[in-house]
Motif scaffolding. Sequence first.
Motif, PDB file in Angstrom:
ATOM      1  N   ARG A 120       0.839  -1.202   0.000  1.00  6.82           N
ATOM      2  CA  ARG A 120       0.000   0.000   0.000  1.00  6.82           C
ATOM      3  C   ARG A 120       0.882   1.265   0.000  1.00  6.82           C
ATOM      4  N   ILE A 121       1.935   1.259   0.798  1.00  2.00           N
ATOM      5  CA  ILE A 121       2.830   2.430   0.845  1.00  2.00           C
ATOM      6  C   ILE A 121       3.451   2.643  -0.539  1.00  2.00           C
ATOM      7  N   GLU A 122       3.925   1.546  -1.154  1.00  2.00           N
ATOM      8  CA  GLU A 122       4.560   1.681  -2.472  1.00  2.00           C
ATOM      9  C   GLU A 122       3.579   2.216  -3.502  1.00  2.00           C
ATOM     10  N   ARG A 123       2.340   1.733  -3.441  1.00  2.00           N
ATOM     11  CA  ARG A 123       1.326   2.212  -4.400  1.00  2.00           C
ATOM     12  C   ARG A 123       1.048   3.701  -4.207  1.00  2.00           C
ATOM     13  N   ILE A 124       0.928   4.136  -2.937  1.00  2.14           N
ATOM     14  CA  ILE A 124       0.642   5.556  -2.687  1.00  2.14           C
ATOM     15  C   ILE A 124       1.818   6.422  -3.164  1.00  2.14           C
ATOM     16  N   VAL A 125       3.034   5.976  -2.859  1.00  6.22           N
ATOM     17  CA  VAL A 125       4.214   6.763  -3.271  1.00  6.22           C
ATOM     18  C   VAL A 125       4.250   6.865  -4.802  1.00  6.22           C
ATOM     19  N   ASP A 126       3.993   5.755  -5.501  1.00  6.09           N
ATOM     20  CA  ASP A 126       3.962   5.770  -6.970  1.00  6.09           C
ATOM     21  C   ASP A 126       2.950   6.785  -7.485  1.00  6.09           C
ATOM     22  N   ALA A 127       1.755   6.761  -6.877  1.00  3.46           N
ATOM     23  CA  ALA A 127       0.692   7.657  -7.342  1.00  3.46           C
ATOM     24  C   ALA A 127       1.067   9.114  -7.061  1.00  3.46           C
ATOM     25  N   LEU A 128       1.590   9.394  -5.869  1.00  2.00           N
ATOM     26  CA  LEU A 128       1.933  10.786  -5.525  1.00  2.00           C
ATOM     27  C   LEU A 128       3.062  11.290  -6.416  1.00  2.00           C
ATOM     28  N   LEU A 129       4.080  10.449  -6.633  1.00  2.00           N
ATOM     29  CA  LEU A 129       5.204  10.869  -7.490  1.00  2.00           C
ATOM     30  C   LEU A 129       4.743  11.017  -8.939  1.00  2.00           C
ATOM     31  N   GLY A 130       3.894  10.068  -9.357  1.00  2.00           N
ATOM     32  CA  GLY A 130       3.371  10.125 -10.726  1.00  2.00           C
ATOM     33  C   GLY A 130       2.685  11.452 -11.002  1.00  2.00           C
TER      34      GLY A 130
END
Length: 408
Positions: A120-130
Motif C-alpha cells: 500500500r505504501i509503495e502504491r501511494i508513493v507511486d501515485a503521488l510521485l506520478g
Amino acid sequence: MHGPDGADLDLRAWRNVQDPFPLYAWLRDHDPAHWSESLNAWVVTRYADVVEIFERPETFSSDRFRKIDERYVSQRPAVRAVAEVLRHWLVFRDPPDHDRLRGLLQSSFTPRQLESSRDRIERIVDALLGGVLARGRMDFIREIAFPLPAMVIAGLMGVPDADLGQIKTWSDRLAAYLGGAVDERDNFAEASVGVAGLVDYFHHLLAEREGRPRDDLVSLMLRAEREGDRLTRDEVVANAILLLFAGHETTTNLLGNGLFHLLRNPAQAALVRGDPSLLHGAVEECLRYDGPVPATVKVATEELTWRDRRIRRGDMVVPFMASANRDPRQFADPDSLDVRRQPERHLAFAAGIHYCLGAWLARLEARIVLAAVLGRLHGLSLALPEPRWRPMIFLRGLESLPLTWEVG
Ligand code: HEM
C-alpha cells in the motif's frame, strides 16, 4: 537569559528554534540539567541522563495530566477540555494502565502485521510521485511528506481518505499545543477546538463500526472495549486520536527533515543512490541527526537531588533526545551526517516502556520514500537554500521543502 559566553539560553527564542544545536551543545557542556525559566522546566541534554529519565518511569512520570500539580493545571475551561481527552493517551499513562493499553495496541504494530502495509505504501508513493514527475518541481512537504503518512495511518485505522483534509485542520491545531508552539497563538484555545473536532469525528466513526466491524484498528479497539472492560469508550476515542496524530505529524517531519539534510549533503545522498543497502542506515542517521520529536515532557513524582540539582515533586523534567543524539560522549563527530554510521542507539523514538509504537512503520515509509525520490528524480535539488522551521520546541519540521529536478 544568557550563558557566560553570551549564549542565549531561551529555547523559545527565534534563533534557537531555527537552529537549536549550538544551544544544546552549550547546555551539555555547561549546565546539563538546566532550569529553564521560559519552559518552566528542567532541560536535560546529555545522552546518559536522557536515557536514565526514560529508564526510571516511577520517578519521571509520563502522566503529565494527573501528576502535574496546580502550578500547571490552570482552571481555564480550554485547558481542562484538552486534558480530559489527552489524559487517556497511553503515551501519557504510567504502569499499570500504560501496559494494559499498550498490550492491546501492540499486536497491530508488529513488523509482520505491518509488512502487509508495504504494498500500500509503495502504491501511494507511486501515485503521488506520478502526479508531479513531469512538472519538475514540487513542495515535498505538501505533496508527498504530508499525504503519504496520513493515508497510511488512516488506512490502518479505517478512516476514509476523503476525511483527511478536515482531520488535518483539527490535528494541526492540536499540534500547536503538543509541539510547544512559540508564536503568538493561544495553544490551549487552538488545541481545544482541534480535540473537540476529533472527539466528535471518532464518536461517529465508532458508532458506524459497531454495526459493521471491519479488519481495521478502530474495530479492533471496539472489540477490546466489548470483551470485558479492558478499554473504556473514552480510552478508545482518545487513543484513536493518538494513533492518528502520532502516525502522521511525526512521519511527515522524518521524511522532510531527512530529505532536506541528505540534499544539503550531496555526497551522502550520492552514497545512498549508489547503494540501496545503505537506505536502512540512512534513515537511522536522519533520525539521529535531526529527528521529528526533539524532546518530551516527564514529571518528577518525588523530591530528589539529581545531577546536583534539587528537583521538586511535580516539576517538569524535559529530556532532549535531539541533544542526546548529538552528544559527542555517545556519537563520534556528532554534527556530521554520515549514512554509514549505524547509530543504533539513537533516541529519536525515545527508550524504555514508551518506546515509539510506530517506529517500524515510520522507518518503512521513510525507506520507501527516500528510495523512490532519490532514485527517480534526477538532478534533484533544493529550490530554497535556507530552510524555515516551524516555530515549535517539541516537534521539529520544515514549513515547506521546495524541490526541482530535470524533466525529460
Ligand atoms: C518518525 C516518526 C516518529 C517519531 C520520531 C516518533 C517518536 C515517538 C516518541 C519520542 C515517543 C515517546 C514519547 C514519550 O515518551 O513521551 C513515541 C511514542 C509513541 N508513538 Fe511515535 N513517533 C513516530 C511515528 C509514529 C507512528 C507512525 C505511530 C503510529 C502509527 C506512532 C505511535 C506512537 C505511540 C502510540 C506512542 C506511545 C507509546 C507508549 O506510550 O507506549 N509514532 N513516538
